[in-house]
Design an enzyme around this catalytic site. Structure first.
Site, PDB file in Angstrom:
ATOM      1  N   ASP A   1       3.573 -21.395 -24.693  1.00  0.00           N
ATOM      2  CA  ASP A   1       3.907 -20.661 -23.404  1.00  0.00           C
ATOM      3  C   ASP A   1       4.738 -21.551 -22.883  1.00  0.00           C
ATOM      4  O   ASP A   1       5.434 -22.526 -23.397  1.00  0.00           O
ATOM      5  CB  ASP A   1       2.737 -20.766 -22.727  1.00  0.00           C
ATOM      6  CG  ASP A   1       2.101 -22.064 -22.666  1.00  0.00           C
ATOM      7  OD1 ASP A   1       2.464 -22.794 -21.752  1.00  0.00           O
ATOM      8  OD2 ASP A   1       0.943 -22.412 -23.028  1.00  0.00           O
TER       9      ASP A   1
ATOM     10  N   HIS B   1       6.428 -26.424 -32.111  1.00  0.00           N
ATOM     11  CA  HIS B   1       5.851 -25.340 -32.817  1.00  0.00           C
ATOM     12  C   HIS B   1       6.465 -24.006 -32.528  1.00  0.00           C
ATOM     13  O   HIS B   1       6.170 -22.767 -32.917  1.00  0.00           O
ATOM     14  CB  HIS B   1       4.443 -25.200 -32.867  1.00  0.00           C
ATOM     15  CG  HIS B   1       3.649 -25.977 -33.861  1.00  0.00           C
ATOM     16  ND1 HIS B   1       2.140 -26.033 -33.671  1.00  0.00           N
ATOM     17  CD2 HIS B   1       4.042 -27.083 -34.651  1.00  0.00           C
ATOM     18  CE1 HIS B   1       1.849 -27.273 -34.626  1.00  0.00           C
ATOM     19  NE2 HIS B   1       3.247 -27.667 -34.960  1.00  0.00           N
TER      20      HIS B   1
ATOM     21  N   SER C   1      11.698 -43.736  15.731  1.00  0.00           N
ATOM     22  CA  SER C   1      13.020 -43.316  16.626  1.00  0.00           C
ATOM     23  C   SER C   1      12.903 -43.776  17.784  1.00  0.00           C
ATOM     24  O   SER C   1      11.636 -43.938  18.480  1.00  0.00           O
ATOM     25  CB  SER C   1      13.281 -41.605  16.653  1.00  0.00           C
ATOM     26  OG  SER C   1      12.222 -41.140  17.579  1.00  0.00           O
TER      27      SER C   1
ATOM     28  N   ARG D   1      12.351 -32.724   5.514  1.00  0.00           N
ATOM     29  CA  ARG D   1      10.985 -33.736   5.753  1.00  0.00           C
ATOM     30  C   ARG D   1      10.064 -33.616   4.813  1.00  0.00           C
ATOM     31  O   ARG D   1       9.430 -34.552   4.287  1.00  0.00           O
ATOM     32  CB  ARG D   1      10.560 -33.322   7.198  1.00  0.00           C
ATOM     33  CG  ARG D   1      11.184 -33.900   8.519  1.00  0.00           C
ATOM     34  CD  ARG D   1      10.572 -33.597   9.692  1.00  0.00           C
ATOM     35  NE  ARG D   1      11.060 -34.260  11.001  1.00  0.00           N
ATOM     36  CZ  ARG D   1      11.818 -33.644  11.767  1.00  0.00           C
ATOM     37  NH1 ARG D   1      12.110 -32.323  11.701  1.00  0.00           N
ATOM     38  NH2 ARG D   1      12.376 -34.407  12.709  1.00  0.00           N
TER      39      ARG D   1
END
Length: 484
Positions: free
Chosen positions: A112, A150, A288, A373
């Site tokens: 898969d 495989h 900030s 962010r």
């Protein structure tokens, strides 16, 4: 958390951080995604042969018997592989956890595409190898290699499935054996969902053991404790338990340390703890400032510079968006500490993502900043919030971007440390966290209350911040199912 689980998490995490970890995935990893195991893959073939697959121990032989009965025609086998594994089933939580970790090497016997899908979903460039010629090619700027030893569902005609295929493996696909042997020597593997009945792997493990004798690299394998099956007698159950114990003991010859769980869900808990601890070495600093009162700009920037240096010296990786007014001071202190330490690469110690400012369209800018962010915060395990104000006209207001970063951090399960003493958004976030009881963490709650008190000397905040960050990095005793 049990001591053996703690030991495994610490040891494998060290290999991940050193870049030496690898994963080997068996059918058991894909089963929760809705894909069949080998027994159910060959069940319809066995029924055609009037065999009861539940009584067969050699399922590769069953596939061979079916090919023999059809005069070496493999069409039915190929159809069974396509039907069983071509569905576009999404990866499981375990696939996604493994894909988010900084592991570059994945091996599997599965057909898969769950591993490569999970890696791509995690934003990684994947180099998939399922045929020998592909081993000589390299995907540019790849983040991970997936070896499908495989074969792949897209080429069922080349899948390794019958006894003939295994007997020809060394001549047809010997390059995979050599590549796997090399990885087993240089990397520490975690085997997940693998039963250790594959003759190819056994051959490679034996080669490595004989060559390196008592100097083999340590590997790990997770197994579920043998449980009593439906309609199984007590004697059959006891026999199964004895056999499992013998298999696990035999794996020690190859320096494979087994880790036993009672439920498969515990594997998810263990992988989540590895990811949490890996992320906790990265601290995201949200800050900030346009108004530096009452301390003044020189004092605030000096504090941020000292903090950046202290975080690096504490062996944390600093992630920052270079917040307005104070971000460069944090960056300067961090960079100075990195150069003074002279150990490792800058990008391994610091993740710097300045926000793009020159996007004229407001909606587009908001979209880009949100993605930015999400990306940087999801890489961290700890988030530190400082100051958080900006100018709107002549007014100083709370920085709404910091509020959003706090919300994103919580969504990603990041430990949030708002330093209320620095005011504005950080103070609001501290009050919110205190009001929420710091999410049930009494020690964090007490620390946030103490850090909410005003400070004349900002440098008094640095030691408590470092102690909180160190506490956040410790192993969480979250999984009561692992304590028994």
């Amino acid at each position: 958390m049990r001591d053996d689980v703690k030991g495994f998490v610490a040891s494998f995490l060290a290999e991940i951080e050193a870049g030496n970890a690898a994963i080997f995935a068996g059918a058991g990893l894909s089963a929760p995604a809705g894909f069949v195991d080998w027994a159910n893959l060959v069940r319809p073939l066995a029924e055609e042969l009037h065999l009861d697959v539940d009584k067969e121990s050699d399922l590769v032989a069953v596939a061979q018997f079916h090919v023999n009965a059809n005069h070496q025609n493999r069409h039915a086998l190929h159809t069974a592989i396509v039907n069983a594994f071509s569905a576009n089933n999404p990866p499981t939580a375990n696939h996604r956890l493994l894909a988010r970790l900084p592991i570059t090497t994945y091996w599997t016997t599965n057909y898969d595409k769950l591993i490569e899908t999970a890696l791509k979903d995690a934003g990684k460039i994947v180099d998939v190898k399922w045929a020998v010629p592909q081993l000589a090619n390299t995907q540019p700027r790849r983040d991970a290699i997936v070896y499908k030893m495989h074969g792949d569902v897209d080429r069922p005609d080349e899948a390794v499935a019958t006894r003939d295929d295994y007997e020809r493996y060394a001549s047809d696909r010997g390059a995979f054996i050599n590549a796997l042997a090399g990885d087993l020597v240089s990397k520490s593997f975690l085997f997940v969902g693998f039963s250790f009945t594959d003759p190819n792997l056994e051959q490679v493990l034996a080669r490595v053991r004989i060559t390196f004798k008592t100097n083999q690299r340590r590997h790990y394998a997770i197994f579920r404790n043998r449980t009593r099956r439906t309609d199984e007698s007590e004697a059959e159950f006891e026999y199964g338990k004895i056999r499992q114990e013998l298999v696990l003991e035999d794996l020690k010859r190859f320096n494979i340390r087994p880790l036993l769980v009672d439920e498969y869900s515990e594997i998810t808990d263990i992988l989540a703890e590895i990811e949490r601890q890996y992320r906790s070495r990265t601290i995201f600093v949200s800050s900030s400032a346009s108004d530096f009162a009452p301390w003044g700009e020189p004092v605030v920037t000096s504090f941020m510079r000292t903090l950046g240096s202290a975080l690096i010296s504490a062996k944390l990786r600093v992630a920052t968006g270079m917040g307005l007014g104070v971000g460069n001071a944090l960056f300067t202190g961090a960079l100075e500490a990195i150069y003074a330490d002279r150990h490792g690469h800058i990008e391994d110690r610091m993740l710097m993502r300045p926000f793009p400012q020159y996007i004229a369209d407001e909606a587009k800018r908001t979209e880009v900043w949100e993605a930015y962010r999400q990306d940087i915060i999801s890489s961290a395990g700890i988030a530190l919030f400082l100051f958080g104000n900006k100018k709107v006209g002549d007014d100083t207001v709370v920085a709404d971007g910091m509020i959003r970063e706090f919300e994103i951090a919580r969504q990603h399960g990041v430990t949030c440390i708002p330093i209320g003493a620095t005011g504005y958004a950080a103070a609001e976030l501290a009050d919110r966290s205190i009001g929420d009881g710091a999410d049930g963490d009494a020690a964090l709650l007490d620390a946030l209350k103490e850090l909410r008190e005003p400070r004349e000397n900002l440098n008094e905040l640095i030691d408590p911040i470092l102690k909180l960050a160190a506490a956040a990095r410790k192993i969480r005793d979250l999984y009561t199912c692992l304590t028994h």
